[in-house]
Design a protein around this motif. Structure first.
Motif, PDB file in Angstrom:
ATOM      1  N   GLU A  31       0.835  -1.211   0.000  1.00  0.00           N
ATOM      2  CA  GLU A  31       0.000   0.000   0.000  1.00  0.00           C
ATOM      3  C   GLU A  31       0.864   1.252   0.000  1.00  0.00           C
ATOM      4  O   GLU A  31       0.536   2.243  -0.681  1.00  0.00           O
ATOM      5  N   LYS A  32       1.958   1.221   0.719  1.00  0.00           N
ATOM      6  CA  LYS A  32       2.869   2.374   0.740  1.00  0.00           C
ATOM      7  C   LYS A  32       3.456   2.617  -0.651  1.00  0.00           C
ATOM      8  O   LYS A  32       3.551   3.767  -1.112  1.00  0.00           O
ATOM      9  N   THR A  35       0.631   3.998  -2.946  1.00  0.00           N
ATOM     10  CA  THR A  35       0.277   5.357  -2.539  1.00  0.00           C
ATOM     11  C   THR A  35       1.351   6.364  -2.943  1.00  0.00           C
ATOM     12  O   THR A  35       1.055   7.461  -3.417  1.00  0.00           O
ATOM     13  N   THR A  36       2.610   5.968  -2.782  1.00  0.00           N
ATOM     14  CA  THR A  36       3.725   6.851  -3.134  1.00  0.00           C
ATOM     15  C   THR A  36       3.779   7.103  -4.634  1.00  0.00           C
ATOM     16  O   THR A  36       3.903   8.247  -5.088  1.00  0.00           O
ATOM     17  N   ARG A  39       0.458   8.735  -5.982  1.00  0.00           N
ATOM     18  CA  ARG A  39       0.160   9.998  -5.301  1.00  0.00           C
ATOM     19  C   ARG A  39      -1.315  10.083  -4.930  1.00  0.00           C
ATOM     20  O   ARG A  39      -1.983  11.120  -5.132  1.00  0.00           O
ATOM     21  N   ALA A  40      -1.814   8.968  -4.430  1.00  0.00           N
ATOM     22  CA  ALA A  40      -3.202   8.877  -3.965  1.00  0.00           C
ATOM     23  C   ALA A  40      -3.265   7.780  -2.910  1.00  0.00           C
ATOM     24  O   ALA A  40      -2.492   6.829  -2.958  1.00  0.00           O
ATOM     25  N   ASP A  41      -4.170   7.930  -1.963  1.00  0.00           N
ATOM     26  CA  ASP A  41      -4.306   6.906  -0.939  1.00  0.00           C
ATOM     27  C   ASP A  41      -4.872   5.633  -1.559  1.00  0.00           C
ATOM     28  O   ASP A  41      -6.006   5.640  -2.063  1.00  0.00           O
ATOM     29  N   VAL A  42      -4.097   4.564  -1.530  1.00  0.00           N
ATOM     30  CA  VAL A  42      -4.528   3.296  -2.108  1.00  0.00           C
ATOM     31  C   VAL A  42      -4.684   2.268  -1.000  1.00  0.00           C
ATOM     32  O   VAL A  42      -3.770   2.043  -0.209  1.00  0.00           O
ATOM     33  N   SER A  43      -5.876   1.663  -0.942  1.00  0.00           N
ATOM     34  CA  SER A  43      -6.161   0.608   0.029  1.00  0.00           C
ATOM     35  C   SER A  43      -6.353  -0.704  -0.728  1.00  0.00           C
ATOM     36  O   SER A  43      -7.121  -0.762  -1.693  1.00  0.00           O
ATOM     37  N   VAL A  65      -8.693   3.409  -7.934  1.00  0.00           N
ATOM     38  CA  VAL A  65      -7.903   4.602  -8.206  1.00  0.00           C
ATOM     39  C   VAL A  65      -8.372   5.152  -9.550  1.00  0.00           C
ATOM     40  O   VAL A  65      -9.104   4.471 -10.285  1.00  0.00           O
TER      41      VAL A  65
END
Length: 250
Positions: A31-32, A35-36, A39-43, A65
């Protein structure tokens, strides 16, 4: 948009797949990375949970996303960003309702047993020095296909609502000094495969009989089944999904 990601990992350094407080997990690391790079919060929602130390040769998760324009480039960047023990193979778009866990129709695990001390299998197989009767172990494995309720192989105090599983394949194959157990089912209970392997190994070493395994399953009592073998020899190797998760039907 919803996507599936296919990936693999060596579980030695991780406390399983699922996020946990105060422990590093595969989900957390993946997930990190997503997300990196996006450039969006990914779950991520995984196809299932693997325990600490268990490996996956094929694992899936879904996430949502905005449109990913160049999936191959994202895969390349993810693999450059991720540690050496996690690798991404594929990312593909699925229907909005497709679910990595609930849409999986079957899963396959392998368990590796090494019959000689071998430094190359120290972290990837369970060393059992005693001779094993593979024929009797396969007779016992065949019994699994005749049952549905596997409460006796489930970890205690879990929040499952049913202990019913449909096992489609269960067999042992010897390859030189490595003995591999393969099992396929529509679903698995927590710790189920490791408990089954421990029980069948006791048949293989003569500590119990094929008939004992039938009694153990009927008992629905975890304390009557064999020990839980170490996580390091367990591999999630295949997850099957229906074609319909990526195909729109009118």
């Amino acid at each position: 948009m919803r996507y599936f990601v296919q990936f693999s990992y060596n579980g030695k350094a991780y406390h399983g797949w699922q996020n946990q407080p105060n422990a590093i997990t595969v989900q957390q690391v993946l997930e990190k990375a997503f997300t990196t790079l996006l450039r969006a919060d990914v779950s991520l929602m995984g196809a299932g949970r693997t325990d600490a130390g268990v490996h996956a040769k094929q694992m899936f998760a879904h996430f949502e996303v905005g449109e990913i324009v160049d999936r191959e480039d994202l895969i390349y960047k993810l693999n450059s960003f991720l540690p050496e023990d996690i690798a991404v193979q594929e990312i593909f778009e699925v229907l909005p309702e497709a679910h990595a866990r609930f849409d999986a129709s079957e899963r396959t695990y392998e368990y590796w047993v090494c019959q000689e001390k071998n430094p190359f299998y120290t972290d990837s197989a369970y060393y059992v020095k005693h001779p094993l009767d593979i024929s009797k172990m396969n007779q016992a494995a065949d019994l699994l296909l005749k049952f549905k309720d596997f409460e006796c192989f489930s970890k205690s105090n879990t929040d499952v609502h049913t202990y019913l599983c449909e096992i489609k394949e269960a067999s042992w194959v010897q390859k030189d000094k490595i003995v591999v157990f393969t099992i396929t089912a529509n679903r698995f209970l927590r710790n189920m495969v490791r408990a089954i392997v421990g029980t069948l190994l006791e048949v293989g070493t003569g500590k119990s009989t094929v008939a004992d395994v039938k009694s153990i399953i009927n008992s629905k009592d975890r304390s009557k089944a064999g020990y839980s073998v170490p996580a390091k020899g367990l591999y999630l190797t295949r997850i099957i999904y229906p074609d319909t998760i990526t195909t729109k039907h009118g």
